[in-house]
Design a protein around this motif. Structure first.
Motif, PDB file in Angstrom:
ATOM      1  N   GLU A 166       0.744  -1.192  -0.058  1.00 25.65           N
ATOM      2  CA  GLU A 166       0.019   0.120   0.048  1.00 25.65           C
ATOM      3  C   GLU A 166       0.767   1.134   0.097  1.00 25.65           C
ATOM      4  N   ARG A 167       0.830   2.014  -0.835  1.00 29.12           N
ATOM      5  CA  ARG A 167       1.444   3.307  -1.253  1.00 29.12           C
ATOM      6  C   ARG A 167       2.866   3.031  -1.481  1.00 29.12           C
ATOM      7  N   LYS A 286      -4.146   0.060  13.821  1.00 27.88           N
ATOM      8  CA  LYS A 286      -5.173   0.986  13.193  1.00 27.88           C
ATOM      9  C   LYS A 286      -6.508   0.472  13.321  1.00 27.88           C
ATOM     10  N   ARG A 323      -2.715   3.607  16.763  1.00 26.19           N
ATOM     11  CA  ARG A 323      -2.856   4.912  16.070  1.00 26.19           C
ATOM     12  C   ARG A 323      -3.922   5.694  16.444  1.00 26.19           C
ATOM     13  N   LYS A 359       0.318  10.788  13.274  1.00 27.94           N
ATOM     14  CA  LYS A 359       1.086  11.405  12.478  1.00 27.94           C
ATOM     15  C   LYS A 359       1.722  12.701  12.655  1.00 27.94           C
ATOM     16  N   ASP A 364      -3.080  14.177   6.655  1.00 22.13           N
ATOM     17  CA  ASP A 364      -2.509  12.964   6.221  1.00 22.13           C
ATOM     18  C   ASP A 364      -1.334  13.092   5.392  1.00 22.13           C
ATOM     19  N   GLU A 392       3.577   9.272  -0.583  1.00 27.65           N
ATOM     20  CA  GLU A 392       2.182   8.943  -1.105  1.00 27.65           C
ATOM     21  C   GLU A 392       1.874  10.452  -1.838  1.00 27.65           C
TER      22      GLU A 392
HETATM   23  C1  GCU Z   1      -3.519   7.352   4.108  1.00 22.90           C
HETATM   24  C2  GCU Z   1      -3.491   6.325   2.999  1.00 22.90           C
HETATM   25  C3  GCU Z   1      -3.985   5.069   3.318  1.00 22.90           C
HETATM   26  C4  GCU Z   1      -3.616   4.558   4.703  1.00 22.90           C
HETATM   27  C5  GCU Z   1      -3.945   5.697   5.524  1.00 22.90           C
HETATM   28  C6  GCU Z   1      -3.249   5.364   7.010  1.00 22.90           C
HETATM   29  O1  GCU Z   1      -4.880   7.695   4.201  1.00 22.90           O
HETATM   30  O2  GCU Z   1      -3.856   6.992   1.750  1.00 22.90           O
HETATM   31  O3  GCU Z   1      -3.658   4.140   2.067  1.00 22.90           O
HETATM   32  O4  GCU Z   1      -3.899   3.336   4.924  1.00 22.90           O
HETATM   33  O5  GCU Z   1      -3.303   6.750   5.196  1.00 22.90           O
HETATM   34  O6  GCU Z   1      -2.438   5.723   7.440  1.00 22.90           O
HETATM   35  O7  GCU Z   1      -3.886   4.308   7.600  1.00 22.90           O
END
Ligand code: GCU
Length: 682
Positions: A166-167, A286, A323, A359, A364, A392
């Motif tokens: 992802e990303r 998460k 998170r 974060k 984001d 990203e």
């Molecule tokens: C962003 C990202 C997602 C990721 C999310 C996260 O939104 O686009 O791909 O899952 O962050 O940090 O949980």
């Protein structure tokens, strides 16, 4: 030989400066590593191969000195020689990971000493010592102590079990689940070496959008094999825990954190994991964010959820990184406020082995964000800073953006939580609220590409994350300087212009993507390229118009008292500064204010003209980077030269695309001309 960047900053090429080379050769006649452990073995190997290569002559490793000028590495408990040479008083305060580099003499012999309280400290010290030679520093009179300011320095891999990332923009996941546990790819060891060289001591193998399958026996055995491979390098393994795992793989009907059966399931699962991986780090979670299950599904709080997992891993000394990246499905008045609103009331309710992972900013990972208002707002809870190394929202795989200045901007931000000087860095390193459990995470940019990070310069962001995680007082310039010298060459005619290019690169990207505090105006979902026109999605906060709010009067998100009042989440001095149109730093202007098109900014231009100027100067900066790089042809191998050149050409096209798309779109609101003198031809 392919010069494809595989060796990262660990190239160990022979020292070019003749005087230095001679001094090094003289001081380092033989290597003595006393003591026995897998970690000391890798330290010895690294020193022996690294130094032999740097010195251009073989370096013998022996168990006790036979020559006059000796390099000795070890701990006082494993090595009588180290015990004699390094005073206990200097070593003691360096803790479990710190080290001492020392030049000293005894009985007519000259010693260069790498000493630490632990074997892993010796390995970290060895990498530091190698770095001194790689960057051609004087090693004649060493007296240098170093220990990390933050305890858990962790990479977060957003890697899926099918090896997509992802990303991720550098190929597929490094973890070859199919061949594990039987096959340990050399790449895992090189990955661990690279991490150890910058002091990264943890790795979360799996995506935060978690798959419960990784918690089943078959996968856990594979995870254990990776943990075994990483262990000598001080790299602990963590996993993401899918909150609904008790249902999905445990056959239970609920995942309610207050249900005794659910609690028992997680305890048993933790015991099973620790049987296979005795030093397992713990879980990253998460929950109740972007569709992920969590305690709120059962009317419970984040603290209830985190504490249940914390209790499961506590007997094994594990931790939970929970998170704070949450935002609501129901249209919120301001997404930026939600994490603070949900988490601040929970301060004091988390178990001792929980970190809340926040974060750097409240939205984001935007190209630029003001620091997250949670920093300083939860004094009873250790907050872990989450940075994104993968790009990203920063042009992804083809953009040269050196992110150390961005990381530093967050770390150095003053929260004023306990008066002036309460920086984010001091909140995170625990010094403000006296936390012993501290952490920092970076979402990895690493994949199966031969050069690991897709873009050759992406390596610098991995490197900087580690260096700043160890010591947040380091400057981005100094980090760039060492990285360039180790990765390319120490020649000043190369180092100076490349450093300059790197230091300006993040600002250039901000300028051509989201200048003056604009944010989240990228293409929908993939976040690649411009998309300020995105609207009419099922969630308002997944559109761009929600964030820029351009209209005939002006542009920007009013987060002051007349708008969402998100500024109020900051401590008063910061709230006042950000909340004042006059005093708000221009880089955050449109983050906090809706500003008239004709408002005069610091340069004396109107806001509209300034916007045009910024977009255009961002493109100019990329063209400048291209010129700089072109002028260095011949100073770096052809393969890496051409790789960067091609990526810069793509970046130039993208920068112009961003500029044109955004200005033409925003012009439909401003109805003002684009000043012609900004339209410099390529
Ligand atoms: C962003 C990202 C997602 C990721 C999310 C996260 O939104 O686009 O791909 O899952 O962050 O940090 O949980």
């Amino acid at each position: 030989l392919a010069e494809d960047g595989y060796r990262l900053w660990q190239r160990y090429e022979q020292v070019q400066d003749a005087a230095r080379l001679q001094a090094y050769r003289q001081a380092l006649n033989e290597l003595v590593v006393q003591g026995n452990s897998p970690t000391l073995t890798v330290a010895q190997q690294e020193l022996q191969t690294g130094l032999s290569s740097l010195l251009g002559q073989p370096l013998a490793a022996v168990k006790s000195p036979t020559k006059q000028n000796i390099l000795v590495a070890g701990t006082p408990s494993g090595s009588a020689l180290v015990k004699e040479l390094a005073t206990a008083a200097r070593l003691k305060p360096l803790g479990e990971e710190g080290y001492l580099l020392l030049t000293t003499a005894k009985d007519g012999k000259q010693y260069t000493v790498i000493a630490a309280n632990t074997d892993i400290g010796v390995l970290y010290g060895s990498f530091h010592f190698l770095r001194l030679l790689q960057t051609q520093q004087d090693i004649g009179k060493l007296s240098l102590a170093s220990s990390p300011k933050i305890k858990h320095r962790v990479l977060n891999h957003w890697d899926n079990l099918d090896r997509t990332v992802e990303r991720g923009y550098s190929g597929f996941s490094l973890w070859d689940w199919h061949r594990l546990p039987g096959y340990i790819d050399q790449r895992y060891l090189d990955y661990a070496r690279a991490n150890a060289s910058v002091g990264i001591n943890g790795t979360v193998l799996t995506n935060v959008n978690a798959n419960a399958l990784v918690l089943t026996q078959d996968y856990l055995k594979k995870v254990a094999a990776l943990a075994d491979a990483f262990r000598p390098y001080g790299l602990k393994v963590y996993l993401t825990a899918r909150f609904s795992a008790p249902i999905e793989i445990g056959g239970l009907k609920t995942a309610d954190p207050l249900d005794p059966q659910v609690q028992a399931w997680w305890k048993q699962k933790a015991d099973e994991i620790y049987t296979l991986i005795p030093d397992f780090g713990g879980f990253l979670v998460k929950a109740n964010s972007e569709g992920q299950p969590g305690p709120q599904n059962y009317g419970r709080t984040h603290a209830d959820g985190a504490n249940m997992l914390a209790d499961a891993v506590a007997p094994h000394k594990g931790i939970v990184m929970w998170r704070a990246f949450v935002y609501s499905e129901d249209e919120p008045d301001d997404r930026a406020k939600q994490a603070y609103n949900e988490f601040k009331p929970l301060d004091g309710q988390f178990r001792d082995n929980v970190l809340v992972q926040v974060k750097n900013g409240a939205i984001d990972f935007q190209p630029r964000e003001p620091f997250h208002p949670l920093f300083g707002a939860m004094p009873k809870t250790p907050l872990m800073l989450e940075l994104q190394i993968t790009q990203e929202y920063l042009g992804q795989g083809t953009t040269l953006a050196y992110l150390s200045p961005m990381y530093k901007e967050t770390l150095a931000s003053d929260t004023y939580a306990k008066g002036k000087g309460t920086t984010v860095a001091k909140v995170v390193d625990g010094s403000v609220d006296k936390h012993r459990l501290t952490g920092i995470a970076g979402v990895a940019n690493i994949g199966t590409d031969r050069n690991w990070t897709g873009h050759q310069f992406g390596q610098a962001n991995w490197y900087s994350f580690g260096r700043l995680a160890w010591d947040h007082a380091l400057s981005p310039e100094a980090i760039a300087d060492e990285w360039i010298k180790m990765t390319f060459t120490g020649e000043q005619e190369f180092v100076a212009p490349v450093k300059n290019m790197m230091m300006n690169s993040h600002e250039a990207v901000v300028n051509y993507m989201t200048p003056l505090g604009l944010h989240h105006i990228m293409g929908w979902s993939h976040h690649y390229g411009p998309g300020p026109w995105i609207k009419d999605k099922h969630r308002a906060d997944w559109t761009s118009v929600y964030y820029h709010r351009a209209d005939e009067k002006g542009i920007g998100f009013d987060r002051t008292a007349s708008g969402s009042n998100a500024v109020n989440q900051y401590f008063p001095p910061v709230a006042k500064e950000f909340g004042s149109l006059k005093r708000c730093p221009e880089k955050y202007l449109l983050w906090f204010h809706h500003v008239d098109w004709d408002h005069q900014v610091n340069s004396g231009r109107t806001l509209w003209n300034e916007l045009c100027y910024r977009y255009s100067s961002g493109v100019d900066s990329v063209r400048q980077m291209q010129k700089t790089w072109d002028s260095l042809e011949g100073m770096v191998d052809r393969e890496r030269f051409s790789h960067v050149k091609q990526f810069l050409a793509i970046q130039e096209q993208e920068a112009a695309w961003w500029r044109d798309a955004c200005l033409l779109y925003f012009q439909t609101f401003s109805k003002r001309p684009i000043p012609q003198d900004l339209e410099k031809p390529a």
